[in-house]
Design a protein around this motif. Structure first.
Motif, PDB file in Angstrom:
ATOM      1  N   SER A  51       0.836  -1.197   0.000  1.00 33.27           N
ATOM      2  CA  SER A  51       0.000   0.000   0.000  1.00 33.27           C
ATOM      3  C   SER A  51       0.871   1.248   0.000  1.00 33.27           C
ATOM      4  O   SER A  51       0.573   2.238  -0.672  1.00 33.27           O
ATOM      5  CB  SER A  51      -0.929  -0.017   1.212  1.00 33.27           C
ATOM      6  N   THR A  74      -3.496  -4.567   7.543  1.00 34.02           N
ATOM      7  CA  THR A  74      -4.337  -3.393   7.387  1.00 34.02           C
ATOM      8  C   THR A  74      -5.309  -3.601   6.242  1.00 34.02           C
ATOM      9  O   THR A  74      -6.522  -3.548   6.429  1.00 34.02           O
ATOM     10  CB  THR A  74      -3.486  -2.138   7.124  1.00 34.02           C
ATOM     11  N   THR A  75      -4.786  -3.866   5.019  1.00 33.36           N
ATOM     12  CA  THR A  75      -5.658  -4.040   3.866  1.00 33.36           C
ATOM     13  C   THR A  75      -6.433  -5.345   3.982  1.00 33.36           C
ATOM     14  O   THR A  75      -5.838  -6.414   4.078  1.00 33.36           O
ATOM     15  CB  THR A  75      -4.837  -4.053   2.570  1.00 33.36           C
ATOM     16  N   ASP A 103      -5.469  -2.557  -4.800  1.00 27.90           N
ATOM     17  CA  ASP A 103      -4.607  -2.904  -3.673  1.00 27.90           C
ATOM     18  C   ASP A 103      -5.159  -4.196  -3.063  1.00 27.90           C
ATOM     19  O   ASP A 103      -6.260  -4.231  -2.521  1.00 27.90           O
ATOM     20  CB  ASP A 103      -4.601  -1.780  -2.643  1.00 27.90           C
TER      21      ASP A 103
HETATM   22 MG   LIG Z   1      -1.619  -2.733   2.294  1.00 26.99          MG
END
Ligand SMILES: [Mg+2]
Ligand SMILES: Nc1nc2c(ncn2[C@@H]2O[C@H](COP(=O)(O)OP(=O)(O)O)[C@@H](O)[C@H]2O)c(=O)[nH]1
Ligand SMILES: Nc1nc2c(ncn2[C@@H]2O[C@H](COP(=O)(O)OP(=O)(O)O)[C@@H](O)[C@H]2O)c(=O)[nH]1
Ligand SMILES: [Mg+2]
Lengths: 776, 776
Positions: A51, A74-75, A103
């Motif tokens: 990211s 996180t993602t 992403d």
């Molecule tokens: Mg990420």
């Protein structure tokens, strides 16, 4: 700055968000983009700076990890952002294409652990929908297998081939390997060689679907390698490297330009949206990606192995330790439980560490196999027990006090005892968990015991019927033959009465009501009725055989002759007759003959005194298929009726009557001969007396010439008539003369002539009547 | 500098090198180390700087990767080095302990790929033999699952528990997590929390063996965390960090000292060597670590899934597409092949990408299942074909021209035809790969056809025997009864001759040699002999039944009487006899009686003319268990012999003789009565003649008083004697007188007296002889 915040295209629950189309429209407004757009996605381990890279490179605003707090995911899912601004070394303010950046959630996150399902699908999706796939990896990951997602890539490559390998659009993807924290000690060329070699090796080992066997990695992918300096410890160089990377996304025409036409899907943007959604559907539905976790797969493999070993050991111990205990319920069950527990314990010790559901599933299977093996022994035990209990029952039934205990009672008691002991044994097994379902065993046992009791019952019944038969058959034979050998006009009434009474006497012990019998075997009413019927069939067959074997031609002639002679030779008081005259003989002959022939009809046709033909009340004949049982042909070619009542054919009747007549005629002839010899015999002393008494008369005749002359003339006439057989005419003349002058002749002459005439007439009459009867 | 170069303790082939003991001795010389030594090992991903760290920290000389060339594996197996020199912040020149350092091959190397076998065993070994296990990880690996070897650690923890979990030595290991390239953005505490939480989670999910359920991670391990700066980009800080790390290995007594007593194995060095070798053996033998690769496990799972789906689809299509083709070989086979190919193709398309051996194994299993399913249809087809061919054979056999074609020939031809067509059909299936093994089917088919031919043969044989029986039984009966009803002394010779000839005549069509028969059914010699024997048994049973049913008391009496009368009533020329005197009657009576009784013996006992008892040459009786077949008791309680030859009992013989005597006596009486009436009857006209001829004499007597007086006196005397029954004495007196003066009496008187006397004597003699015979 970024246009709009990124949106989630696919969420953590693997749902495709159709708001993407709306987002696109917001991003591009009313502009006609046409095919002038590009799609980029990123792939790599969790928290590998994906990211961060995208944000720095494309000025997107994807969430990144705050390293100062902690390292974590996180993602989540797959996010989509739009950009026209790429970070480059030089500022180029010209018409930039719209770039859509995906992403992707990082792979190998500890949060998902062994569940690689989403990773595979996300990677597959990224490859399918992108023109450029940025493969993000730390320099230190190069050389690892799992750590560098090589296993993941292999799976993805395989599924990609099977799903999209035969696509006609010649879609190719650029794999852009971005090597992070590249400090430069190892040259980029070396790193790219390592990665390239690894990928080619993976590709060679791929299981390719039909039609793709000869394909190469480079038919589907182009490889590019870029190194980025350490973001934290080489911040300036990192920024510079990123800008240089950015140049390759915007510098059209240059050699390093990434968005080559062969990577484009050649779809309008809304077409790409549908295509993306469709790809996700296909990926979601593809079962090749639906793999259990490594943990589950290992658990299946190991528990199977452990289970097989435990079972093998169980079986090897089983026979030798069970063999000596087969007859003893207590020690057998304890040993069975012990062996089973040992086996399951051995399995539990080793297998319990694996995934619980797999472990329990295999344990159930092992338990079933153990019970299946044990059930063989239990069945053997129960069968042996059954045999033993059955022998006890048989002994008890056969040695019972027949006066006080009936067959049915003793069988019921024995059956009850067998069932009790059998059920107790089975409950013992069941309580110890050695027997799961006892319905089948109980059912089989019940069928078995019913079958055996039926056999016992059949044997008892057979014995009883045998005894009945042993008495009934000879008794019937004797009675029937006795009655038939001295028959009366109502002989068949007598035979039928005796038939019924003999049957009744022989089964009187079993009679319950009129025509209802219970043979004390425990049979149903219909079964008892059937046995009674079979006994009657046997009786009728015996009667039939006896009657038809006894009443042959010779026997019937003999019977008729005896009957004739009883009346002919003896008078009413039973004294022998002495015949005086032929009239007596003829009268007696007629009476005796009539008396004999009275029974001839009943001896050739079985009818009652009411002249009703006797028909058996049960079917006697064994059904011979395809054969008419009414008529049969004997070995002389004569046709017979099989009907019971038909004893003699017409031909046989004629035969009997002929023989009978011949025999009684001989008897009558004898009798008449005895009269003749009685009638004409004159004792010798009579002649002496006659000579003595008639001497003086004789002398007188001699002295008188007239008397002498007459004597000579009569003698001569007598001689001539006799010599030339002229008695007939002489008799006629004499008879005529007598007929005219008999009223004047003395009794002596009349008596003499009449008596001679009666004898001749009797002879002629007999012949004449014989011819007359034959003509009739 | 380093003392000696490191040695390889365990090589790449997992062999333990026993030269370790020698190496130890070289390292420590003659010194007595006792328990004053320590063992350290390292664990982590490949090329994660493990060897570099060990060399820097302990001044060892393990091989390290040359980053300037390329990233690749260097350490293979497990290496052992000895050191006393630890790199520390301050130089402490005191007595240092001997430290043995194990450099373990890195995990997750791309060279080994999916094969994690050595990784697991090496990690397990390191934990087992070390006091401190350095777990080497990049900062960026924290948060990954596979990438940070968490899956590997989990397996290792599990096996460690099962292998060493219950050890009594309370051995604890210090897990020293060294986090490499720690740039400091994320605090060490955060990283250690992440790792600790992850380890605790793994521990909770572990499948623990019995007795370890409640154990905690910290019962077996202590955790320490250290961060090292970037070696290349923060060289000075890296060196400083390493020295600080080194302090904790030498500073005894301090809080951070790593070699705490609870970590020590408390073994002398040579004991530790044996312990290490033993540990490796146990680890090597532990099957829990023998797992197939992920690839194989996935392949097993997926190919099973694909196979089941393909089979399911095959079965769903199968019935409806096969049903209409069941009778047609061509279309059936093509459809079967098509369905099978489709199924296998569907499997191949999806499963061929997985591990080849697993794919092929499952393919074979699927093929077997398909063939098993198809074999049901093939069996049905073959059974239908069999039924059809069998019906053809039956029709052919039953409709053959019996004159030209034998049963055996037509059956053989039909069988040959069936086998040919059956084998052709089976070859068709086999050639198309639809049938694997045809031995079983061929065997079952052969058994079936043999069974059916046996049934056909049995039916044909039954028909033939039925026809033989239908002729033989009545013929035997007629012949036997005919012979017995007119018996001679050698009647049994005749019966036996006729018996044999009747049997011979009825089966002459089947005779091959004397006493050898072939019933033209295709049976063996012994089977034909058995059938011949059964026919003889039937014949003997018929003979037995006929003889014993016919020769009853009444019948035998009748036979004897007929035989008596034939001789008594008719003379040698067959003319009826006319009795003149009693002497004739008595003579004929004796002759006739003797003639009748000649056959009485043969009618009560069946013997040949050589006086040999007739015994059946085959067993007739059905064996009634537990019963003596020699004697039986009839319903009147009379015991009978079951032997064939025994026809009458002694009692029955008496009965027959009594009845016979009674009947022949009546006949004789009749005859004698006929003599009496013949002897004394004088015709009436004789009296007239006597009166006429004797009138003059009578008148003369009347006129002469002397004659009158004599007549009166004789009449009176006559009257008195008759009135008082004094004829006896008178006869005696007369006889005496006659005896004295008969020579002088005329023939007339003598003749008169003698004749009267003979009649009386005849009567008395008959009574006397009767009594005499009874007494005999
Ligand atoms: Mg990420
Ligand atoms: N050492 C290093 N850290 C980086 C780099 N890029 C990003 N990071 C840091 O790595 C952490 C995770 O970055 P992020 O982009 O969220 O990773 P993602 O999960 O792959 O998207 C963040 O704290 C970043 O500051 C890099 O190139 N080198
Ligand atoms: N970035 C970085 N590289 C290191 C560090 N330690 C060693 N290396 C380099 O990493 C490479 C592999 O080191 P090596 O000790 O052989 O790794 P091993 O396979 O774990 O024993 C070598 O080129 C070292 O120079 C470190 O702390 N940080
Ligand atoms: Mg190394």
């Amino acid at each position: 700055m970024a246009d709009r915040p990124a949106i989630q295209l696919i969420d953590e629950e693997k749902e495709f968000h159709q708001s993407a189309l709306q987002y696109f429209q917001q991003c591009i407004g009313n502009r006609d983009v046409g095919l002038d757009y590009h799609v980029i996605s990123v792939f790599g381990s969790q928290s590998s700076g994906k990211s961060t890279l995208l944000n720095v490179l494309f000025n997107t605003n994807f969430d990144t990890m705050d390293a100062q707090v902690k390292r974590q995911q996180t993602t989540k899912g797959i996010w989509l952002a739009h950009t026209k601004q790429v970070n480059t070394t030089i500022e180029i303010d010209n018409d930039r294409p719209d770039i859509f950046v995906l992403d992707v959630e990082g792979s190998d996150g500890s949060e998902r652990g062994e569940d690689q399902d989403f990773e595979r699908k996300a990677a597959l999706f990224a490859i399918a929908v992108s023109e450029v796939l940025i493969v993000n990896m730390w320099e230190q990951q190069i050389g690892l297998y799992q750590g560098n997602n090589m296993a993941l890539l292999k799976t993805v490559f395989e599924v990609n081939l099977s799903l999209f390998g035969k696509n006609d659009n010649d879609h190719k993807v650029l794999l852009l390997f971005v090597i992070r924290d590249h400090v430069g000690v190892t040259p980029l060329s070396s790193l790219s060689d390592s990665v390239t070699r690894e990928l080619e090796k993976i590709w060679t080992e791929l299981s390719k679907p039909a039609g793709c066997e000869g394909s190469s990695l480079y038919d589907y992918f182009d490889l590019k390698f870029v190194g980025l300096a350490h973001k934290l410890l080489q911040e300036d160089k990192f920024t510079q490297d990123v800008k240089k990377l950015g140049d390759s996304f915007v510098m059209k025409g240059t050699e390093n330009y990434y968005f080559k036409p062969q990577y484009h899907h050649r779809l309008p943007l809304d077409g790409w949206t549908m295509y993306a959604e469709n790809c996700w559907d296909q990926i979601e539905r593809n079962k090749d990606l639906d793999l259990p976790t490594q943990q589950i797969l290992v658990a299946r493999f190991k528990t199977e192995e452990i289970s097989n070993e435990a079972l093998e050991e169980f079986i090897s111990k089983y026979d030798e330790s069970i063999a000596p205990l087969k007859g003893n319920l207590g020690s057998l069950t304890s040993q069975l439980v012990k062996l089973k527990e040992e086996c399951l314990t051995k399995y539990d010790e080793q297998a319990s560490r694996y995934a619980r559901n797999v472990y329990m599933e295999k344990r159930e299977a092992l338990n079933t196999k153990l019970n299946s093996h044990i059930s063989g022994t239990i069945n053997e035990f129960l069968e042996s027990l059954m045999e033993k209990l059955w022998d006890d029952l048989k002994l008890e039934v056969s040695s019972r006090d027949k006066a006080t205990t009936s067959f049915v009672e003793s069988v019921a008691a024995g059956k009850s005892k067998i069932e009790k002991e059998f059920n107790e044994s089975m409950e013992t097994f069941k309580k110890l968990g050695l027997l799961i379902s006892n319905e089948e065993i109980t059912c089989k046992f019940s069928d078995d015991i019913e079958e055996r009791i039926k056999q016992l019952r059949d044997a008892e019944l057979k014995a009883k019927i045998g005894r009945i038969k042993k008495n009934l058959v000879p008794e019937l034979k004797d009675h029937v033959i006795h009655l038939l050998s001295h028959p009366s006009k109502k002989v068949w009434d007598d035979i039928m009465n005796d038939f019924e009474s003999t049957i009744k006497d022989n089964i009187s012990a079993y009679q319950v009501e009129k025509d209802k019998y219970d043979f004390k075997i425990g049979l149903s009413e219909s079964e008892n009725a059937k046995i009674y019927k079979n006994i009657r069939i046997l009786a009728w067959r015996t009667l039939d055989t006896t009657v038809h074997d006894y009443l042959k031609i010779d026997t019937i002639v003999s019977i008729l002759r005896d009957r004739f002679e009883d009346v002919f030779r003896y008078d009413a008081e039973g004294s022998p007759r002495l015949w005086k005259t032929e009239e007596e003989i003829d009268g007696a002959f007629r009476v005796a003959k009539e008396h004999a022939l009275e029974v001839f009809e009943v001896l050739s046709l079985a009818v009652t005194s009411d002249n009703v033909e006797i028909i058996p009340d049960v079917p006697m004949a064994e059904e011979e298929s395809g054969e008419d049982n009414e008529i049969y042909r004997d070995n002389e070619g004569v046709f017979h009726s099989r009907r019971f009542a038909h004893i003699l054919t017409e031909l046989q009747k004629e035969n009997v009557l002929d023989q009978f007549r011949r025999q009684i005629n001989i008897t009558v002839l004898d009798s008449k001969r005895s009269i003749i010899t009685t009638r004409t015999h004159i004792p010798p002393w009579i002649y002496v007396l006659l000579a003595v008494l008639g001497w003086n008369e004789f002398v007188a005749v001699i002295r008188n010439p007239l008397f002498v002359t007459l004597t000579l003339i009569l003698g001569a006439t007598f001689f001539v008539i006799h010599k030339f057989g002229l008695w007939g005419p002489v008799v006629n003349v004499v008879q005529s003369a007598v007929g005219e002058t008999r009223t004047a002749i003395k009794d002596k002459l009349r008596q003499f002539v009449v008596e001679d005439h009666e004898v001749k007439e009797s002879f002629e009459m007999k012949d004449f009547s014989k011819n007359e009867q034959k003509e009739k």
